[in-house]
Design an enzyme around this catalytic site. Structure first.
Site, PDB file in Angstrom:
ATOM      1  CG  ASP A 158       5.261  -2.685   4.342  1.00 43.91           C
ATOM      2  OD1 ASP A 158       5.537  -2.348   3.172  1.00 43.91           O
ATOM      3  OD2 ASP A 158       6.128  -2.929   5.211  1.00 43.91           O
ATOM      4  CG  ASP A 159       0.977  -4.621   7.112  1.00 47.16           C
ATOM      5  OD1 ASP A 159       1.901  -5.394   6.772  1.00 47.16           O
ATOM      6  OD2 ASP A 159       0.965  -4.017   8.191  1.00 47.16           O
ATOM      7  CG  HIS A 208       4.798  -7.349   4.147  1.00 45.89           C
ATOM      8  ND1 HIS A 208       6.086  -7.164   4.621  1.00 45.89           N
ATOM      9  CD2 HIS A 208       3.983  -6.795   5.103  1.00 45.89           C
ATOM     10  CE1 HIS A 208       6.050  -6.538   5.782  1.00 45.89           C
ATOM     11  NE2 HIS A 208       4.782  -6.307   6.104  1.00 45.89           N
ATOM     12  CG  HIS A 212       2.828  -9.257   8.926  1.00 49.26           C
ATOM     13  ND1 HIS A 212       3.330  -8.881  10.151  1.00 49.26           N
ATOM     14  CD2 HIS A 212       3.012  -8.185   8.105  1.00 49.26           C
ATOM     15  CE1 HIS A 212       3.789  -7.647  10.083  1.00 49.26           C
ATOM     16  NE2 HIS A 212       3.624  -7.207   8.846  1.00 49.26           N
ATOM     17  CE1 TYR A 249       5.467  -7.158  13.459  1.00 44.18           C
ATOM     18  CE2 TYR A 249       6.301  -9.291  12.742  1.00 44.18           C
ATOM     19  CZ  TYR A 249       5.270  -8.508  13.209  1.00 44.18           C
ATOM     20  OH  TYR A 249       4.040  -9.068  13.425  1.00 44.18           O
ATOM     21  CG  HIS A 302       1.982   0.059   7.589  1.00 42.97           C
ATOM     22  ND1 HIS A 302       2.928   0.891   8.173  1.00 42.97           N
ATOM     23  CD2 HIS A 302       2.453  -1.210   7.706  1.00 42.97           C
ATOM     24  CE1 HIS A 302       3.932   0.156   8.631  1.00 42.97           C
ATOM     25  NE2 HIS A 302       3.677  -1.129   8.367  1.00 42.97           N
TER      26      HIS A 302
END
Length: 349
Positions: A158-159, A208, A212, A249, A302
């Site tokens: 992610d991210d 995603h 965020h 989350y 991540h």
């Protein structure tokens, strides 16, 4: 005025002088009243009319010294009392200014733009930015190179994309296996080539969101924007229209699922959390992955953190050595589902 006062004063003095002169006359045949005879001097000759007028005019034009002093003092006092002009060494009082009259501004009532509906926002994306697709199902295709008899799991990241993503792609390329990258929309700019490489090398790209946020705190329209704006950016960079979303989350509820159904996407969470965002330690991440590895697992990592990519240097070859097939999320789910349902939530095989 000064000449009138002088004239009155001269006349007063003349009368006073005339009243103090006396003349005593006696006959030759009368006896003297006293033994001593008093001689009265002759009165001076009276002036003619012309001479008198000349003297009076002279008297009038020539002010007596005493009277001149009185007049001068009086004028000085009057001048001092009535003068408003300050002396050279004095400061003039400030002018009296009236406060400005301020009119209250006239405020127009704000013009409220009508809030677009969810369907209107969706229509802004499909067609102009995204291909129109069937939103009732999300088809899955099995990869013939995958052996369903062997264990498989999905490593997800992610991210990204981040400064560490290219190195992670190099690790996959060196050892084998595929990963799934849930990217943040606002991070794609300037890294479009990284996304193109992901798609070209067989990795899966997921949504995603754009900023965020926690989707459950947003309005319906804002949720649509977060999902479809990122989806359109991915499509622009790679030509691939992705249909899977990882909610930030892991926060999701029925309202978010309903928006997913309207936009034709499903949601994917995880079964193993490496908490790499908290430990920021390669050894800790390695241990979490190996402890949670099992057939059908979806593992959360991540690629934003260099320590996580450091861990992958040993995680990826170790999992492959242990017999795991490293597959994408869609490949993993294709062996337990014939298709995915828009608005559905998946976290393992």
């Amino acid at each position: 005025m000064k000449r009138i006062i002088c004239l009155i004063a001269v006349m007063f003095l003349m009368v006073f002088a005339g009243g103090s002169t006396a003349t005593v006359q006696s006959s030759d045949n009368e006896a003297s009243v006293s033994s001593t005879e008093t001689t009265i001097p002759e009165s001076p000759a009276l002036p003619t009319d012309t001479e008198a007028m000349t003297d009076i005019t002279t008297e009038i034009t020539t002010e007596p010294p005493i009277l001149t002093e009185i007049i001068t003092d009086t004028e000085t006092v009057m001048s001092t009392e009535t003068s408003t002009v300050p002396a050279d060494n004095e400061t003039a009082p400030p002018p009296v200014t009236e406060p400005p009259v301020t009119e209250a501004p006239v405020t127009e009532p704000p013009v409220t733009e009508p809030t677009p509906s969810v369907d209107e926002v969706i229509s802004w994306y499909f067609g102009p930015q995204l291909p129109v697709s069937d939103i009732t199902t999300i088809p899955l295709a099995k990869n013939p190179s995958i052996d369903p008899a062997k264990p498989m799991l999905a490593l997800t990241f992610d991210d990204g994309p981040s400064a560490h993503t290219e190195r992670l792609l190099n690790i996959f390329k060196a050892h084998g296996g595929k990963g799934t990258f849930f990217v943040v929309g606002n991070s794609i700019g300037g890294k479009e080539a990284t996304l193109s490489r992901m798609a070209a090398e067989g990795h899966e790209i997921g949504i995603h969101t754009w900023w965020h946020p926690q989707l459950t705190t947003l309005t319906d329209v804002a949720i649509v924007d977060e999902i479809l704006m990122t989806r359109a950016k991915i499509y622009s960079a790679t030509g691939v229209d992705t249909r899977i979303v990882r909610p930030p989350y892991g926060a999701i509820d029925d309202r978010v699922k309903a928006i997913g159904a309207k936009t034709g996407v499903c949601f994917v969470n995880w079964s193993v959390d490496t908490v790499d965002w908290r430990t920021r330690n390669a050894t800790a991440v390695y241990n979490e992955v190996m402890n949670g590895a099992r057939n059908g697992a979806i593992i959360l990592c991540h690629d934003l953190h260099g320590s996580t990519v450091d861990a992958m240097e040993t995680v990826i070859p170790k999992l492959i050595a242990d017999g795991y097939q490293l597959v994408t999320v869609s490949e993993l789910l294709s062996y337990s589902n014939t298709y995915l349902v828009p608005g559905g939530l998946y976290n393992r095989q």
